[in-house]
Scaffold this motif. Structure first.
Motif, PDB file in Angstrom:
ATOM      1  N   PHE A  41      -4.392  -9.855   2.906  1.00 38.35           N
ATOM      2  CA  PHE A  41      -5.117  -8.714   2.227  1.00 38.35           C
ATOM      3  C   PHE A  41      -4.482  -7.140   2.669  1.00 38.35           C
ATOM      4  O   PHE A  41      -4.081  -7.157   3.604  1.00 38.35           O
ATOM      5  CB  PHE A  41      -6.461  -8.596   2.770  1.00 38.35           C
ATOM      6  CG  PHE A  41      -7.191  -7.560   2.356  1.00 38.35           C
ATOM      7  CD1 PHE A  41      -7.485  -7.007   0.906  1.00 38.35           C
ATOM      8  CD2 PHE A  41      -7.718  -6.257   3.282  1.00 38.35           C
ATOM      9  CE1 PHE A  41      -8.533  -6.001   0.443  1.00 38.35           C
ATOM     10  CE2 PHE A  41      -8.322  -5.312   3.014  1.00 38.35           C
ATOM     11  CZ  PHE A  41      -8.681  -5.141   1.541  1.00 38.35           C
ATOM     12  N   ASP A  42      -4.185  -6.379   1.608  1.00 37.59           N
ATOM     13  CA  ASP A  42      -3.269  -5.347   1.782  1.00 37.59           C
ATOM     14  C   ASP A  42      -4.311  -4.219   1.370  1.00 37.59           C
ATOM     15  O   ASP A  42      -4.403  -4.046   0.119  1.00 37.59           O
ATOM     16  CB  ASP A  42      -1.936  -5.232   0.924  1.00 37.59           C
ATOM     17  CG  ASP A  42      -1.104  -4.128   1.320  1.00 37.59           C
ATOM     18  OD1 ASP A  42      -1.480  -3.427   2.295  1.00 37.59           O
ATOM     19  OD2 ASP A  42       0.048  -4.063   0.809  1.00 37.59           O
ATOM     20  N   LYS A  43      -4.692  -3.385   2.190  1.00 39.77           N
ATOM     21  CA  LYS A  43      -5.751  -2.381   2.025  1.00 39.77           C
ATOM     22  C   LYS A  43      -5.294  -1.110   1.201  1.00 39.77           C
ATOM     23  O   LYS A  43      -4.023  -0.651   1.433  1.00 39.77           O
ATOM     24  CB  LYS A  43      -6.517  -1.665   3.204  1.00 39.77           C
ATOM     25  CG  LYS A  43      -7.514  -0.754   2.970  1.00 39.77           C
ATOM     26  CD  LYS A  43      -8.776  -1.140   2.541  1.00 39.77           C
ATOM     27  CE  LYS A  43      -9.793  -0.082   2.283  1.00 39.77           C
ATOM     28  NZ  LYS A  43      -9.562   0.702   1.372  1.00 39.77           N
ATOM     29  N   ASN A  75      -6.279  -1.870  -3.540  1.00 42.53           N
ATOM     30  CA  ASN A  75      -6.222  -3.099  -2.689  1.00 42.53           C
ATOM     31  C   ASN A  75      -5.425  -4.091  -3.367  1.00 42.53           C
ATOM     32  O   ASN A  75      -5.363  -4.229  -4.714  1.00 42.53           O
ATOM     33  CB  ASN A  75      -7.641  -3.634  -2.250  1.00 42.53           C
ATOM     34  CG  ASN A  75      -8.360  -2.617  -1.652  1.00 42.53           C
ATOM     35  OD1 ASN A  75      -8.055  -1.729  -0.936  1.00 42.53           O
ATOM     36  ND2 ASN A  75      -9.785  -2.560  -1.691  1.00 42.53           N
ATOM     37  N   TYR A 132      -4.261  -8.546  -2.837  1.00 37.63           N
ATOM     38  CA  TYR A 132      -4.425  -9.695  -2.228  1.00 37.63           C
ATOM     39  C   TYR A 132      -3.470 -10.720  -2.572  1.00 37.63           C
ATOM     40  O   TYR A 132      -3.103 -10.834  -3.860  1.00 37.63           O
ATOM     41  CB  TYR A 132      -5.887 -10.450  -3.089  1.00 37.63           C
ATOM     42  CG  TYR A 132      -6.887  -9.475  -2.710  1.00 37.63           C
ATOM     43  CD1 TYR A 132      -7.738  -9.514  -1.884  1.00 37.63           C
ATOM     44  CD2 TYR A 132      -7.152  -8.539  -3.660  1.00 37.63           C
ATOM     45  CE1 TYR A 132      -9.010  -8.753  -1.397  1.00 37.63           C
ATOM     46  CE2 TYR A 132      -8.611  -7.511  -3.663  1.00 37.63           C
ATOM     47  CZ  TYR A 132      -9.249  -7.825  -2.294  1.00 37.63           C
ATOM     48  OH  TYR A 132     -10.305  -6.964  -2.479  1.00 37.63           O
ATOM     49  N   SER A 155      -4.415   2.840   0.137  1.00 38.62           N
ATOM     50  CA  SER A 155      -4.361   3.801   0.923  1.00 38.62           C
ATOM     51  C   SER A 155      -5.271   5.233   0.616  1.00 38.62           C
ATOM     52  O   SER A 155      -5.257   6.097   1.069  1.00 38.62           O
ATOM     53  CB  SER A 155      -2.931   4.318   1.131  1.00 38.62           C
ATOM     54  OG  SER A 155      -2.423   4.289  -0.145  1.00 38.62           O
ATOM     55  N   THR A 215      -3.857   2.408   6.558  1.00 38.76           N
ATOM     56  CA  THR A 215      -4.204   1.037   5.811  1.00 38.76           C
ATOM     57  C   THR A 215      -3.967   0.235   6.782  1.00 38.76           C
ATOM     58  O   THR A 215      -3.387   0.006   7.901  1.00 38.76           O
ATOM     59  CB  THR A 215      -3.425   1.036   4.692  1.00 38.76           C
ATOM     60  OG1 THR A 215      -2.007   1.081   5.009  1.00 38.76           O
ATOM     61  CG2 THR A 215      -3.664   2.089   3.528  1.00 38.76           C
ATOM     62  N   TRP A 216      -4.440  -1.110   6.508  1.00 34.66           N
ATOM     63  CA  TRP A 216      -4.288  -2.197   7.233  1.00 34.66           C
ATOM     64  C   TRP A 216      -4.111  -3.390   6.493  1.00 34.66           C
ATOM     65  O   TRP A 216      -4.332  -3.457   5.614  1.00 34.66           O
ATOM     66  CB  TRP A 216      -5.637  -2.719   8.047  1.00 34.66           C
ATOM     67  CG  TRP A 216      -6.195  -1.663   9.126  1.00 34.66           C
ATOM     68  CD1 TRP A 216      -6.793  -0.426   9.073  1.00 34.66           C
ATOM     69  CD2 TRP A 216      -5.815  -1.978  10.677  1.00 34.66           C
ATOM     70  NE1 TRP A 216      -7.001   0.031  10.256  1.00 34.66           N
ATOM     71  CE2 TRP A 216      -6.307  -0.802  11.083  1.00 34.66           C
ATOM     72  CE3 TRP A 216      -5.333  -2.761  11.260  1.00 34.66           C
ATOM     73  CZ2 TRP A 216      -6.241  -0.263  12.498  1.00 34.66           C
ATOM     74  CZ3 TRP A 216      -5.162  -2.181  12.748  1.00 34.66           C
ATOM     75  CH2 TRP A 216      -5.570  -1.188  13.303  1.00 34.66           C
ATOM     76  N   TYR A 217      -2.930  -4.389   7.153  1.00 38.63           N
ATOM     77  CA  TYR A 217      -2.393  -5.420   6.269  1.00 38.63           C
ATOM     78  C   TYR A 217      -2.629  -6.678   7.128  1.00 38.63           C
ATOM     79  O   TYR A 217      -2.231  -6.666   8.530  1.00 38.63           O
ATOM     80  CB  TYR A 217      -1.006  -5.279   5.939  1.00 38.63           C
ATOM     81  CG  TYR A 217      -0.558  -6.603   5.295  1.00 38.63           C
ATOM     82  CD1 TYR A 217      -0.303  -6.583   3.883  1.00 38.63           C
ATOM     83  CD2 TYR A 217       0.368  -7.574   6.120  1.00 38.63           C
ATOM     84  CE1 TYR A 217       0.259  -7.537   3.419  1.00 38.63           C
ATOM     85  CE2 TYR A 217       0.731  -8.507   5.484  1.00 38.63           C
ATOM     86  CZ  TYR A 217       0.816  -8.541   3.852  1.00 38.63           C
ATOM     87  OH  TYR A 217       1.269  -9.777   3.341  1.00 38.63           O
ATOM     88  N   ALA A 246       0.633  -1.274   0.064  1.00 42.00           N
ATOM     89  CA  ALA A 246       0.100  -0.088   0.006  1.00 42.00           C
ATOM     90  C   ALA A 246       0.877   1.012   0.068  1.00 42.00           C
ATOM     91  O   ALA A 246       1.894   1.271   0.653  1.00 42.00           O
ATOM     92  CB  ALA A 246      -1.065  -0.038   1.050  1.00 42.00           C
TER      93      ALA A 246
END
Length: 442
Positions: A357-359, A375, A377, A361, A334-336, A30
């Motif tokens: 899963f990598d959100k 996003n 995956y 930004s 973001t969250w991973y 991200a």
């Protein structure tokens, strides 16, 4: 081992880490983060790496307290090859409605704007005793390259974006008791950047939109510093919880701006001059879990938060204030999330697998062609093999699925980006990562 032989090995190991300055390229996580700092960790999609699940010194990048798991002297060298594609599927650009809304001429299909890359990293850990460990790492945690070519139709919004960082971190960890180890380090970071774009000089100065483009190139570099902190908790043997924090690093990139494309008669109107741009890399917090189900099988997980909301604007200050530019970014935190497993086939061979899963930004309202991210995956597999008592080799492969991405920018001749035109772009992207790692213990 004699003192002379020990000193020789230590100097050789430190030198190996020091020369592994990474070749940072297109961002693969991200924002403009480069997550690829451990091949053994990549095999499980970085699940549990904050808790030292990968079993070697490369986990110290994610959590300095994991150095407490190292015995003796350990050197780890990694190299990750990245095959990345980000192809402009279709693009269109027009001038603002108040300027007639005419089409902006240029290349609507610049092809693949990304670049393949090799990302190395290096680690060294020395055990003073069973409780105290000293370490040194060299990484490139942030990086970005996108290049559309000078003639593309979105050139007023950006042509080339190039950010490279080189991070050196002396680190220490200490085992307080059999359950808790803490660690910390100093980030010494060098950053350099280049930003290129075109300006419609014909519209702003000659009253004839599209009659004359002027390209600007801004370059700058800077040294900055930050810190890392971490803790490793082992409530019962075979189960570990890792907590880590990586601070932001503030940079004021100082350099110059140069212009090309002006006729000789107008060259004096835009001389090269000094330029500055502020850059703050985000802080990162993570928690990891590692649990041994039995003597062969382990499961792991990681959650990582990145404070991308620090990145609100891209402002370039020029010696002549009238030439300064501003691009609004408005990024989001973001969250991973990752889950993984490892299985010891034999005492020498370990297999790994993981998903993540990598959100992304940035929302489409503020997405720009400089960082057209989305996003992601992850699907990862890996293996580690103990070649000798002192040498271990790891290999990993990840495919990163990236949904179709769009950029949709509207120019109403107000705000910081007035006059750059309306731009609509669609992208098709994919990323493949292939990594190889060697661990040496003494």
């Amino acid at each position: 081992m004699s003192p002379t032989a020990l000193r020789t090995r230590l100097l050789t190991a430190v030198a190996a880490v020091a020369v592994t300055a990474p070749i940072a390229s297109t961002a693969f996580a991200a924002g403009f983060a480069l997550k690829e700092q451990s091949v053994s960790g990549m095999g499980a999609a970085y699940a549990g790496v904050t808790a030292g699940a990968n079993g070697d010194a490369s986990s110290m990048f994610y959590n300095p307290a994991t150095m407490g798991l190292v015995t003796g002297i350990e050197v780890v060298q990694t190299a990750t090859g990245v095959i990345v594609k980000s192809k402009v599927d279709s693009a269109s650009a027009t001038r603002a409605a108040r300027l007639g809304g005419t089409a902006i001429r240029g290349d609507a299909s610049p092809g693949d704007i990304a670049q393949d890359a090799l990302i190395p990293s290096g680690y060294f850990v020395y055990s003073v005793n069973n409780d105290l460990k000293l370490g040194l790492s060299a990484n490139g945690p942030w990086g970005l390259v996108t290049d559309y070519g000078d003639a593309w139709i979105g050139r007023y919004h950006g042509i080339r974006s190039d950010l490279r960082t080189y991070n050196f971190a002396p680190t220490v960890s200490y085992r307080i008791n059999p359950m808790i180890t803490v660690g910390g380090g100093v980030q010494i970071q060098y950053a350099k950047a280049k930003l290129s774009q075109a300006s419609d000089f014909g519209a702003s100065r000659l009253g004839r939109p599209g009659a004359l483009d002027v390209k600007s190139d801004v370059t700058g570099d800077d040294w900055g510093w930050g810190f890392t902190l971490g803790a490793l908790i082992e409530p019962v043997k075979g189960t570990r919880i890792g907590l880590a924090y990586r601070s932001p690093v503030n940079h004021t990139l100082t350099g110059n701006i140069s212009f090309t494309g002006l006729p000789a008669a107008l060259a004096g109107a835009l001389p090269g001059q000094g330029a500055k741009a502020d850059l703050t890399t985000p802080d990162v917090a993570s928690i990891g879990l590692y649990h041994e189900v039995n003597d062969r099988w382990a499961v792991m997980a990681d959650v990582q938060w990145t404070n991308w909301s620090r990145f609100r604007e891209l402002r370039v200050n020029i010696a002549n204030p009238a030439l300064s530019s501003l691009t609004e970014e408005h990024w989001n935190d973001t969250w991973y999330y990752s889950l993984g497993t490892s299985y010891k086939v034999t005492d020498k061979l370990t297999l790994r697998g993981g998903v993540a899963f990598d959100k992304g930004s940035v929302d489409i309202d503020y997405r720009t062609p400089r960082v057209p991210e989305q996003n992601r995956y992850w699907l990862s597999v890996g293996a580690g093999y103990q070649v000798t008592d002192s040498i271990r080799v790891d290999a990993a492969y990840s495919h990163v699925f990236v949904p179709g991405t769009s950029v949709a920018l509207t120019d109403d001749l107000t705000g910081a980006e007035a006059g750059r035109g309306n731009l609509n772009v669609k992208y098709k992207s994919s990323i493949d990562l292939v990594g190889l790692q060697a661990k040496f213990t003494f």
